[in-house]
Motif scaffolding. Sequence first.
Motif, PDB file in Angstrom:
ATOM      1  N   ALA A   8       0.855  -1.189   0.000  1.00 11.35           N
ATOM      2  CA  ALA A   8       0.000   0.000   0.000  1.00 11.35           C
ATOM      3  C   ALA A   8       0.888   1.235   0.000  1.00 11.35           C
ATOM      4  O   ALA A   8       2.008   1.217   0.504  1.00 11.35           O
ATOM      5  N   VAL A   9       0.382   2.299  -0.553  1.00  6.12           N
ATOM      6  CA  VAL A   9       1.101   3.561  -0.601  1.00  6.12           C
ATOM      7  C   VAL A   9       0.523   4.493   0.460  1.00  6.12           C
ATOM      8  O   VAL A   9      -0.689   4.600   0.603  1.00  6.12           O
ATOM      9  N   VAL A  10       1.411   5.159   1.210  1.00  9.90           N
ATOM     10  CA  VAL A  10       1.003   6.147   2.205  1.00  9.90           C
ATOM     11  C   VAL A  10       1.547   7.493   1.742  1.00  9.90           C
ATOM     12  O   VAL A  10       2.751   7.618   1.517  1.00  9.90           O
ATOM     13  N   GLN A  11       0.668   8.461   1.575  1.00  7.78           N
ATOM     14  CA  GLN A  11       1.099   9.812   1.209  1.00  7.78           C
ATOM     15  C   GLN A  11       0.856  10.733   2.394  1.00  7.78           C
ATOM     16  O   GLN A  11      -0.224  10.716   2.985  1.00  7.78           O
ATOM     17  N   VAL A  12       1.868  11.525   2.735  1.00  5.57           N
ATOM     18  CA  VAL A  12       1.774  12.428   3.871  1.00  5.57           C
ATOM     19  C   VAL A  12       2.352  13.776   3.470  1.00  5.57           C
ATOM     20  O   VAL A  12       3.412  13.845   2.852  1.00  5.57           O
ATOM     21  N   ARG A  13       1.670  14.840   3.844  1.00  6.23           N
ATOM     22  CA  ARG A  13       2.218  16.180   3.660  1.00  6.23           C
ATOM     23  C   ARG A  13       2.887  16.580   4.960  1.00  6.23           C
ATOM     24  O   ARG A  13       2.306  16.462   6.032  1.00  6.23           O
ATOM     25  N   ILE A  14       4.132  17.006   4.844  1.00  3.27           N
ATOM     26  CA  ILE A  14       4.909  17.345   6.031  1.00  3.27           C
ATOM     27  C   ILE A  14       5.820  18.520   5.710  1.00  3.27           C
ATOM     28  O   ILE A  14       6.231  18.699   4.555  1.00  3.27           O
ATOM     29  N   ASP A  15       6.115  19.314   6.707  1.00  2.90           N
ATOM     30  CA  ASP A  15       7.012  20.449   6.537  1.00  2.90           C
ATOM     31  C   ASP A  15       8.344  19.967   5.964  1.00  2.90           C
ATOM     32  O   ASP A  15       8.914  18.979   6.425  1.00  2.90           O
ATOM     33  N   GLU A  16       8.833  20.670   4.958  1.00  2.62           N
ATOM     34  CA  GLU A  16      10.056  20.270   4.264  1.00  2.62           C
ATOM     35  C   GLU A  16      11.261  20.193   5.200  1.00  2.62           C
ATOM     36  O   GLU A  16      12.080  19.276   5.109  1.00  2.62           O
ATOM     37  N   THR A  17      11.365  21.141   6.112  1.00  2.00           N
ATOM     38  CA  THR A  17      12.489  21.156   7.051  1.00  2.00           C
ATOM     39  C   THR A  17      12.428  19.956   7.992  1.00  2.00           C
ATOM     40  O   THR A  17      13.449  19.313   8.257  1.00  2.00           O
ATOM     41  N   VAL A  18      11.234  19.646   8.479  1.00  2.00           N
ATOM     42  CA  VAL A  18      11.066  18.495   9.368  1.00  2.00           C
ATOM     43  C   VAL A  18      11.477  17.219   8.638  1.00  2.00           C
ATOM     44  O   VAL A  18      12.200  16.378   9.182  1.00  2.00           O
ATOM     45  N   LYS A  19      11.034  17.088   7.400  1.00  2.00           N
ATOM     46  CA  LYS A  19      11.382  15.900   6.619  1.00  2.00           C
ATOM     47  C   LYS A  19      12.887  15.789   6.428  1.00  2.00           C
ATOM     48  O   LYS A  19      13.477  14.725   6.646  1.00  2.00           O
ATOM     49  N   SER A  20      13.518  16.882   6.051  1.00  2.00           N
ATOM     50  CA  SER A  20      14.967  16.870   5.813  1.00  2.00           C
ATOM     51  C   SER A  20      15.731  16.471   7.070  1.00  2.00           C
ATOM     52  O   SER A  20      16.671  15.677   7.015  1.00  2.00           O
ATOM     53  N   GLN A  21      15.330  17.043   8.200  1.00  2.00           N
ATOM     54  CA  GLN A  21      16.011  16.729   9.460  1.00  2.00           C
ATOM     55  C   GLN A  21      15.798  15.268   9.843  1.00  2.00           C
ATOM     56  O   GLN A  21      16.727  14.584  10.272  1.00  2.00           O
ATOM     57  N   ALA A  22      14.571  14.774   9.670  1.00  2.00           N
ATOM     58  CA  ALA A  22      14.280  13.379  10.003  1.00  2.00           C
ATOM     59  C   ALA A  22      15.042  12.424   9.086  1.00  2.00           C
ATOM     60  O   ALA A  22      15.610  11.422   9.548  1.00  2.00           O
ATOM     61  N   VAL A  23      15.084  12.726   7.795  1.00  2.00           N
ATOM     62  CA  VAL A  23      15.804  11.876   6.839  1.00  2.00           C
ATOM     63  C   VAL A  23      17.288  11.816   7.195  1.00  2.00           C
ATOM     64  O   VAL A  23      17.909  10.747   7.133  1.00  2.00           O
ATOM     65  N   ALA A  24      17.857  12.941   7.618  1.00  2.00           N
ATOM     66  CA  ALA A  24      19.269  12.964   8.007  1.00  2.00           C
ATOM     67  C   ALA A  24      19.513  12.041   9.206  1.00  2.00           C
ATOM     68  O   ALA A  24      20.483  11.273   9.225  1.00  2.00           O
ATOM     69  N   VAL A  25      18.630  12.108  10.196  1.00  2.00           N
ATOM     70  CA  VAL A  25      18.761  11.233  11.373  1.00  2.00           C
ATOM     71  C   VAL A  25      18.625   9.778  10.963  1.00  2.00           C
ATOM     72  O   VAL A  25      19.423   8.921  11.363  1.00  2.00           O
ATOM     73  N   LEU A  26      17.604   9.490  10.162  1.00  2.00           N
ATOM     74  CA  LEU A  26      17.381   8.112   9.715  1.00  2.00           C
ATOM     75  C   LEU A  26      18.566   7.586   8.911  1.00  2.00           C
ATOM     76  O   LEU A  26      18.978   6.436   9.081  1.00  2.00           O
TER      77      LEU A  26
END
Length: 95
Positions: A8-26
């Motif tokens: 299944a595909v999950v689409q989420v709208r999220i603040d770009e900065t939050v996403k970037s910071q989370a991706v860096a941690v991950l």
Amino acid sequence: METKQKKAVVQVRIDETVKSQAVAVLNNLGMDTSTAINVFFRQVIAENGLPFQPKQAKFNTETLAAIKESDEMVKNGTGKSYTSVDDLFKDALGD
């Protein structure tokens, strides 16, 4: 014979900065976003709820007083300014 699991595909709208910071941690954990979301969803199932307790940040009275004092200083124009961090520390530490 094993049956292939449907994806299944999950689409989420999220603040770009939050996403970037989370991706860096991950990425530092060696995990991509899709894997992290899968882990999160599996923990939701295992816990039968959120796998953490959501809370609002709570400041202690000393911190709240300091915030209020600094807000008043800004509002009244009574705060000090410094030309360097060294000057700030000299004043703060009394050197």
